[in-house]
Design an enzyme around this catalytic site. Sequence first.
Site, short mmCIF file in Angstrom:
data_model
loop_
_atom_site.label_atom_id
_atom_site.label_comp_id
_atom_site.label_asym_id
_atom_site.label_seq_id
_atom_site.Cartn_x
_atom_site.Cartn_y
_atom_site.Cartn_z
N LYS A 221 0.91 -1.03 -0.07
CA LYS A 221 0.37 0.04 0.25
C LYS A 221 0.73 1.32 0.31
O LYS A 221 2.35 1.25 0.05
CB LYS A 221 -1.20 -0.05 1.48
CG LYS A 221 -1.83 -1.23 1.02
CD LYS A 221 -3.14 -1.01 2.44
CE LYS A 221 -4.16 -1.76 1.57
NZ LYS A 221 -5.77 -2.17 2.45
N ARG A 255 -3.69 -9.89 4.94
CA ARG A 255 -4.64 -10.20 3.44
C ARG A 255 -2.87 -9.36 2.80
O ARG A 255 -3.08 -8.55 2.99
CB ARG A 255 -5.21 -9.09 3.56
CG ARG A 255 -6.07 -9.40 1.67
CD ARG A 255 -7.42 -8.40 2.21
NE ARG A 255 -8.12 -8.67 0.52
CZ ARG A 255 -8.03 -7.28 0.29
NH1 ARG A 255 -6.95 -6.40 0.50
NH2 ARG A 255 -8.52 -7.71 -1.58
#
Length: 274
Positions: A221, A255
């Site tokens: 991210k 995740r």
Amino acid sequence: MTINCKGSLIDLSSPKVMGILNITPDSFYDGGKYKNEDQILLQTEKMLKEGATFIDVGAYSSRPGADHISEEEEKARILPIIELLVVKFPEILLSIDTFRSAIAKQCILAGAALVNDISAGNLDTEMVPVVGDLKVPYIMMHMKGTPQTMKTLNLYDNLLKDINLYFSERIATARKHGIDDIIIDPGFGFAKNVAQNFELLKHLEILQFHKLPILAGLSRKSMIYKTLDIDSTAALNGTTSLNTIALIHGASILRVHDVKEAVECVSLINALKS
């Protein structure tokens, strides 16, 4: 701490890894990478062999500013893939990444095991009742607005307190509708800037107040690649570092795009704790 997936109890006292399978053309890291059945089957098999307990399938890109697509298009993208995967891998535990109750229901009926909702039911008021009726685990994430508007909605009176209050309300609603197995996801990158993401990670254990499993979605991210002045393709090492911190602070599920490295993180943290 266990959740019931298709009749099997999954013990989350030892953290588990959820592999990401994006079948969208515009996801921030792997959009458009898996374009046909062979590529999808190969990637799924790879993640399962590397130790993924869950495979999270998404057909609606939730990256900031992503294009909105219709329910019909989302269904046309995701349902055939669910049907393909449950035939090829009968024991697979598929998580459905959607905020639409109709999509969630059709995928669960086709053989998926969990629902992963970025909006915790706020973008579709039928989602929580539907999940309650389906009796499947529900991953609820913290977000404000929509993927199209969330970047402008990162103002908080108190970030950690506001997120805890959000989950208290959403958990109560889920319980009211008979959802037994709830997993909370603080939503790294969703209506949060880089500094807020790091504050949240630093204090992740505060979410243990709810006595529920915590899912950490940090993989590649922007908080990683913006801080390091790289791009998402070079963010694996940073992802591994932050996944390790998330596990230390109480995450039960990672995740990730890169399963092997995440499984190694879990193994090392388990060894450290033992």
